[in-house]
Design an enzyme around this catalytic site. Sequence first.
Site, PDB file in Angstrom:
ATOM      1  N   GLY A 296      71.159  71.480  23.191  1.00  0.00           N
ATOM      2  CA  GLY A 296      70.891  72.245  24.398  1.00  0.00           C
ATOM      3  C   GLY A 296      71.884  71.897  25.484  1.00  0.00           C
ATOM      4  O   GLY A 296      72.401  70.780  25.521  1.00  0.00           O
TER       5      GLY A 296
ATOM      6  N   GLN B 113      75.295  71.230  33.750  1.00  0.00           N
ATOM      7  CA  GLN B 113      76.003  70.115  33.108  1.00  0.00           C
ATOM      8  C   GLN B 113      77.515  70.326  33.015  1.00  0.00           C
ATOM      9  O   GLN B 113      78.256  69.374  32.815  1.00  0.00           O
ATOM     10  CB  GLN B 113      75.429  69.863  31.708  1.00  0.00           C
ATOM     11  CG  GLN B 113      74.002  69.338  31.748  1.00  0.00           C
ATOM     12  CD  GLN B 113      73.456  69.185  30.339  1.00  0.00           C
ATOM     13  OE1 GLN B 113      72.951  70.129  29.765  1.00  0.00           O
ATOM     14  NE2 GLN B 113      73.587  67.991  29.778  1.00  0.00           N
TER      15      GLN B 113
ATOM     16  N   CYS C  37      70.417  63.272  26.058  1.00  0.00           N
ATOM     17  CA  CYS C  37      71.045  64.274  26.912  1.00  0.00           C
ATOM     18  C   CYS C  37      72.554  64.083  26.846  1.00  0.00           C
ATOM     19  O   CYS C  37      73.034  62.946  26.906  1.00  0.00           O
ATOM     20  CB  CYS C  37      70.547  64.089  28.350  1.00  0.00           C
ATOM     21  SG  CYS C  37      71.241  65.272  29.509  1.00  0.00           S
ATOM     22  N   LEU C  38      73.284  65.183  26.749  1.00  0.00           N
ATOM     23  CA  LEU C  38      74.751  65.094  26.686  1.00  0.00           C
ATOM     24  C   LEU C  38      75.317  64.483  27.969  1.00  0.00           C
ATOM     25  O   LEU C  38      76.414  63.942  27.959  1.00  0.00           O
ATOM     26  CB  LEU C  38      75.365  66.478  26.439  1.00  0.00           C
ATOM     27  CG  LEU C  38      75.065  67.092  25.066  1.00  0.00           C
ATOM     28  CD1 LEU C  38      75.618  68.510  24.983  1.00  0.00           C
ATOM     29  CD2 LEU C  38      75.636  66.227  23.946  1.00  0.00           C
TER      30      LEU C  38
ATOM     31  N   HIS D 109      63.393  70.393  28.993  1.00  0.00           N
ATOM     32  CA  HIS D 109      64.506  69.503  29.370  1.00  0.00           C
ATOM     33  C   HIS D 109      65.623  70.313  30.051  1.00  0.00           C
ATOM     34  O   HIS D 109      66.146  69.905  31.086  1.00  0.00           O
ATOM     35  CB  HIS D 109      65.000  68.807  28.094  1.00  0.00           C
ATOM     36  CG  HIS D 109      66.195  67.927  28.267  1.00  0.00           C
ATOM     37  ND1 HIS D 109      66.150  66.570  28.020  1.00  0.00           N
ATOM     38  CD2 HIS D 109      67.477  68.206  28.630  1.00  0.00           C
ATOM     39  CE1 HIS D 109      67.362  66.064  28.246  1.00  0.00           C
ATOM     40  NE2 HIS D 109      68.182  67.032  28.617  1.00  0.00           N
ATOM     41  N   GLU D 110      65.960  71.466  29.470  1.00  0.00           N
ATOM     42  CA  GLU D 110      67.067  72.276  30.004  1.00  0.00           C
ATOM     43  C   GLU D 110      66.680  72.958  31.323  1.00  0.00           C
ATOM     44  O   GLU D 110      67.501  73.037  32.236  1.00  0.00           O
ATOM     45  CB  GLU D 110      67.533  73.318  28.982  1.00  0.00           C
ATOM     46  CG  GLU D 110      68.054  72.751  27.661  1.00  0.00           C
ATOM     47  CD  GLU D 110      69.086  71.653  27.802  1.00  0.00           C
ATOM     48  OE1 GLU D 110      69.842  71.657  28.800  1.00  0.00           O
ATOM     49  OE2 GLU D 110      69.129  70.773  26.927  1.00  0.00           O
TER      50      GLU D 110
ATOM     51  N   HIS E  57      67.139  70.643  34.082  1.00  0.00           N
ATOM     52  CA  HIS E  57      68.532  70.522  34.541  1.00  0.00           C
ATOM     53  C   HIS E  57      68.822  71.530  35.656  1.00  0.00           C
ATOM     54  O   HIS E  57      69.526  71.214  36.620  1.00  0.00           O
ATOM     55  CB  HIS E  57      69.512  70.797  33.390  1.00  0.00           C
ATOM     56  CG  HIS E  57      69.843  69.591  32.560  1.00  0.00           C
ATOM     57  ND1 HIS E  57      70.393  68.450  33.083  1.00  0.00           N
ATOM     58  CD2 HIS E  57      69.726  69.359  31.224  1.00  0.00           C
ATOM     59  CE1 HIS E  57      70.597  67.565  32.108  1.00  0.00           C
ATOM     60  NE2 HIS E  57      70.200  68.091  30.969  1.00  0.00           N
TER      61      HIS E  57
END
Length: 165
Positions: free
Chosen positions: A43, A48, A88-89, A130-131, A134
């Site tokens: 994701g 990000q 998370c990236l 989660h996304e 963000h």
Amino acid sequence: MPILLFPDTQLRKVASPVANIDGRIDELVGNMLETMYDAPGIGLAATQINVHERVVVIDVSEECDSPLVLINPEITESHGELEAQEGCLSIPGVYETIKRPAEVHIKALGRDGNPFELSADGLLATCIQHEVDHLEGKLFVDYLSTLKRNRIRKTLLKQAREQDD
Ligand code: NI
């Protein structure tokens, strides 16, 4: 596209709704999918990559061939509770168990601009939440204790310094 890393303050910006789904947004979605698959991740939110618009891409399939594009996503219902390990990236190497609602119902616009609704549970439900977080400038480490979050912040800052040297 380069991915912002925690504790970059740009990750704290609240993203604006997308007004027009035009060629620019289509290109953004394409770049985001490429960045997510390259990472690799399941994701990615536009936030990000330092674009503060409400666009999310997700692919939780094993074959990485089922992209889900959410533009202006809204969680309209959530039920139950699920503890799942998240990463998370933007916070590489950190995995923590987070408790969230187990099921969500969302509405969003697709890459084609058409509205749709979706019910999700399990990994997909966790990933969507989660996304969407963000887009609100929220990170999964915000669900941890201040002590734990500060420890993660120090570790990442140290890693960034070491890479700069
Ligand atoms: Ni993330």
